[in-house]
Design an enzyme around this catalytic site. Structure first.
Site, PDB file in Angstrom:
ATOM      1  N   ALA A  49      39.609  44.425  34.673  1.00 58.72           N
ATOM      2  CA  ALA A  49      39.533  44.271  33.215  1.00 58.72           C
ATOM      3  C   ALA A  49      40.907  44.066  32.573  1.00 58.72           C
ATOM      4  O   ALA A  49      40.999  43.531  31.462  1.00 58.72           O
ATOM      5  CB  ALA A  49      38.831  45.475  32.602  1.00 58.72           C
TER       6      ALA A  49
ATOM      7  N   ARG B 131      28.997  49.693  42.133  1.00 59.90           N
ATOM      8  CA  ARG B 131      29.206  49.279  40.753  1.00 59.90           C
ATOM      9  C   ARG B 131      28.478  47.964  40.482  1.00 59.90           C
ATOM     10  O   ARG B 131      28.778  46.953  41.114  1.00 59.90           O
ATOM     11  CB  ARG B 131      30.707  49.084  40.562  1.00 59.90           C
ATOM     12  CG  ARG B 131      31.098  48.453  39.265  1.00 59.90           C
ATOM     13  CD  ARG B 131      32.564  48.074  39.274  1.00 59.90           C
ATOM     14  NE  ARG B 131      32.931  47.517  37.993  1.00 59.90           N
ATOM     15  CZ  ARG B 131      33.968  46.733  37.788  1.00 59.90           C
ATOM     16  NH1 ARG B 131      34.768  46.431  38.790  1.00 59.90           N
ATOM     17  NH2 ARG B 131      34.232  46.258  36.596  1.00 59.90           N
TER      18      ARG B 131
ATOM     19  N   PRO C 284      41.708  47.934  38.553  1.00 55.32           N
ATOM     20  CA  PRO C 284      40.828  49.054  38.223  1.00 55.32           C
ATOM     21  C   PRO C 284      39.356  48.795  38.504  1.00 55.32           C
ATOM     22  O   PRO C 284      38.857  47.694  38.293  1.00 55.32           O
ATOM     23  CB  PRO C 284      41.061  49.264  36.723  1.00 55.32           C
ATOM     24  CG  PRO C 284      41.703  48.016  36.237  1.00 55.32           C
ATOM     25  CD  PRO C 284      42.480  47.469  37.396  1.00 55.32           C
ATOM     26  N   ASN C 285      38.723  49.836  39.008  1.00 56.19           N
ATOM     27  CA  ASN C 285      37.276  49.892  39.278  1.00 56.19           C
ATOM     28  C   ASN C 285      36.849  49.086  40.501  1.00 56.19           C
ATOM     29  O   ASN C 285      35.683  49.134  40.890  1.00 56.19           O
ATOM     30  CB  ASN C 285      36.454  49.463  38.044  1.00 56.19           C
ATOM     31  CG  ASN C 285      36.688  50.399  36.874  1.00 56.19           C
ATOM     32  OD1 ASN C 285      36.494  51.599  37.013  1.00 56.19           O
ATOM     33  ND2 ASN C 285      37.155  49.870  35.755  1.00 56.19           N
TER      34      ASN C 285
ATOM     35  N   ARG D 177      30.248  35.162  31.634  1.00 53.88           N
ATOM     36  CA  ARG D 177      29.848  36.538  31.297  1.00 53.88           C
ATOM     37  C   ARG D 177      30.130  36.831  29.814  1.00 53.88           C
ATOM     38  O   ARG D 177      30.191  35.912  29.009  1.00 53.88           O
ATOM     39  CB  ARG D 177      30.567  37.516  32.238  1.00 53.88           C
ATOM     40  CG  ARG D 177      30.174  37.279  33.716  1.00 53.88           C
ATOM     41  CD  ARG D 177      30.825  38.285  34.639  1.00 53.88           C
ATOM     42  NE  ARG D 177      30.396  39.655  34.338  1.00 53.88           N
ATOM     43  CZ  ARG D 177      31.006  40.746  34.817  1.00 53.88           C
ATOM     44  NH1 ARG D 177      32.065  40.624  35.619  1.00 53.88           N
ATOM     45  NH2 ARG D 177      30.566  41.945  34.507  1.00 53.88           N
TER      46      ARG D 177
ATOM     47  N   TYR E 109      28.417  42.323  41.409  1.00 54.08           N
ATOM     48  CA  TYR E 109      29.484  42.394  42.411  1.00 54.08           C
ATOM     49  C   TYR E 109      28.975  42.528  43.854  1.00 54.08           C
ATOM     50  O   TYR E 109      29.779  42.508  44.781  1.00 54.08           O
ATOM     51  CB  TYR E 109      30.416  43.566  42.080  1.00 54.08           C
ATOM     52  CG  TYR E 109      31.086  43.417  40.730  1.00 54.08           C
ATOM     53  CD1 TYR E 109      32.002  42.394  40.506  1.00 54.08           C
ATOM     54  CD2 TYR E 109      30.789  44.284  39.680  1.00 54.08           C
ATOM     55  CE1 TYR E 109      32.612  42.238  39.263  1.00 54.08           C
ATOM     56  CE2 TYR E 109      31.396  44.147  38.440  1.00 54.08           C
ATOM     57  CZ  TYR E 109      32.294  43.119  38.239  1.00 54.08           C
ATOM     58  OH  TYR E 109      32.904  42.966  37.017  1.00 54.08           O
TER      59      TYR E 109
ATOM     60  N   GLU F 131      45.327  34.283  40.826  1.00 53.40           N
ATOM     61  CA  GLU F 131      44.401  35.243  40.200  1.00 53.40           C
ATOM     62  C   GLU F 131      42.997  35.011  40.767  1.00 53.40           C
ATOM     63  O   GLU F 131      42.533  33.875  40.843  1.00 53.40           O
ATOM     64  CB  GLU F 131      44.394  35.011  38.687  1.00 53.40           C
ATOM     65  CG  GLU F 131      43.453  35.933  37.932  1.00 53.40           C
ATOM     66  CD  GLU F 131      43.393  35.589  36.444  1.00 53.40           C
ATOM     67  OE1 GLU F 131      44.105  34.667  35.990  1.00 53.40           O
ATOM     68  OE2 GLU F 131      42.607  36.241  35.742  1.00 53.40           O
TER      69      GLU F 131
ATOM     70  N   HIS G 260      41.990  40.730  30.931  1.00 61.10           N
ATOM     71  CA  HIS G 260      41.601  40.255  29.610  1.00 61.10           C
ATOM     72  C   HIS G 260      42.526  40.716  28.489  1.00 61.10           C
ATOM     73  O   HIS G 260      42.441  40.203  27.381  1.00 61.10           O
ATOM     74  CB  HIS G 260      40.156  40.693  29.326  1.00 61.10           C
ATOM     75  CG  HIS G 260      39.236  40.413  30.483  1.00 61.10           C
ATOM     76  ND1 HIS G 260      39.076  39.149  31.002  1.00 61.10           N
ATOM     77  CD2 HIS G 260      38.470  41.230  31.261  1.00 61.10           C
ATOM     78  CE1 HIS G 260      38.233  39.200  32.041  1.00 61.10           C
ATOM     79  NE2 HIS G 260      37.864  40.455  32.215  1.00 61.10           N
TER      80      HIS G 260
ATOM     81  N   ASN H  72      43.646  40.444  41.715  1.00 56.70           N
ATOM     82  CA  ASN H  72      42.458  40.619  40.872  1.00 56.70           C
ATOM     83  C   ASN H  72      42.774  41.768  39.928  1.00 56.70           C
ATOM     84  O   ASN H  72      42.678  42.938  40.312  1.00 56.70           O
ATOM     85  CB  ASN H  72      41.214  40.930  41.703  1.00 56.70           C
ATOM     86  CG  ASN H  72      39.965  41.046  40.817  1.00 56.70           C
ATOM     87  OD1 ASN H  72      40.073  41.162  39.599  1.00 56.70           O
ATOM     88  ND2 ASN H  72      38.793  41.024  41.432  1.00 56.70           N
TER      89      ASN H  72
ATOM     90  N   HIS I  46      38.877  36.450  40.781  1.00 58.13           N
ATOM     91  CA  HIS I  46      37.787  37.292  40.270  1.00 58.13           C
ATOM     92  C   HIS I  46      36.562  37.088  41.128  1.00 58.13           C
ATOM     93  O   HIS I  46      36.218  35.946  41.461  1.00 58.13           O
ATOM     94  CB  HIS I  46      37.450  36.935  38.814  1.00 58.13           C
ATOM     95  CG  HIS I  46      38.585  37.187  37.895  1.00 58.13           C
ATOM     96  ND1 HIS I  46      38.912  38.448  37.462  1.00 58.13           N
ATOM     97  CD2 HIS I  46      39.511  36.350  37.382  1.00 58.13           C
ATOM     98  CE1 HIS I  46      39.992  38.376  36.697  1.00 58.13           C
ATOM     99  NE2 HIS I  46      40.376  37.115  36.636  1.00 58.13           N
TER     100      HIS I  46
HETATM  101  C1  DQA Z   1      36.524  41.186  37.726  1.00 57.02           C
HETATM  102  C2  DQA Z   1      36.025  40.705  36.353  1.00 57.02           C
HETATM  103  C3  DQA Z   1      36.516  41.635  35.244  1.00 57.02           C
HETATM  104  O1  DQA Z   1      36.010  41.191  33.988  1.00 57.02           O
HETATM  105  C4  DQA Z   1      36.019  43.039  35.482  1.00 57.02           C
HETATM  106  O2  DQA Z   1      36.538  43.912  34.481  1.00 57.02           O
HETATM  107  C5  DQA Z   1      36.346  43.540  36.839  1.00 57.02           C
HETATM  108  C6  DQA Z   1      36.154  42.643  37.972  1.00 57.02           C
HETATM  109  C7  DQA Z   1      35.943  40.350  38.867  1.00 57.02           C
HETATM  110  O3  DQA Z   1      36.474  40.442  39.971  1.00 57.02           O
HETATM  111  O4  DQA Z   1      34.941  39.638  38.666  1.00 57.02           O
HETATM  112  O5  DQA Z   1      36.688  44.704  37.035  1.00 57.02           O
HETATM  113  O6  DQA Z   1      37.941  41.056  37.753  1.00 57.02           O
END
Ligand code: DQA
Length: 146
Positions: free
Chosen positions: A77, A18, A10-11, A107, A23, A98, A80, A74, A100
């Site tokens: 969120a 963003r 997501p996102n 963070r 990022y 995994e 978590h 990836n 990120h």
């Molecule tokens: C993320 C880190 C996560 O905490 C965050 O919610 C993301 C991106 C990263 O790639 O750094 O959406 O997975």
């Protein structure tokens, strides 16, 4: 030739606009192009997908063994708190790395813990786009030893 599934959660479709301080300014399309370049260099294939939906990500992980040799994930969120994605990864016979973009350990406290990490082969965090390339590189070496 190994086939990898790269899942962005997501996102991550909003990359580029963003939170650029965290990022960066490059987009998901830029990320996919970089992954394809690394895959071509390594002589493997990488299918890149993005979803904002937990169940869709779980469906992809469940179906992955029929068509792929490894997964780069990836979970955004969901990392978590999604025990459902964790269970899918735990049940998946493929190696899952995994990734990120940001260093989740540096963070907010809620990002410091990944519920996915204990069932993944390993985790790469904080290395930006390069983390995905490193994950593919590692999967190639991991599978060559299997
Ligand atoms: C993320 C880190 C996560 O905490 C965050 O919610 C993301 C991106 C990263 O790639 O750094 O959406 O997975």
């Amino acid at each position: 030739m190994h086939r990898y599934l790269v899942i962005n959660g997501p996102n991550l479709n909003a990359l580029g606009r963003r939170d650029p301080a965290i990022y960066g300014h490059r987009t998901l399309e830029d990320l996919v192009a970089m992954i394809q370049k690394v895959a071509a260099e390594l002589g493997c294939s990488a299918e890149c997908r993005q979803s904002n939906h937990e169940g869709e990500i779980i469906d992809w992980i469940q179906a992955s063994a029929a068509a792929f040799d490894g997964i780069v994930l990836n979970p955004g969120a969901y990392s978590h708190y999604s025990y459902a994605i964790r269970d899918a990864v735990a049940d998946c016979p493929l190696p899952v790395i995994e990734v990120h973009l940001s260093n989740i350990h540096a963070r907010e406290a809620f990002r410091n813990r990944s519920v996915i990490a204990p069932v993944a082969v390993g985790q790469i965090a904080g290395l930006g786009f390069e983390g995905y390339g490193l994950a593919l590189r590692y999967l190639e070496s991991y599978l060559s030893k299997a």
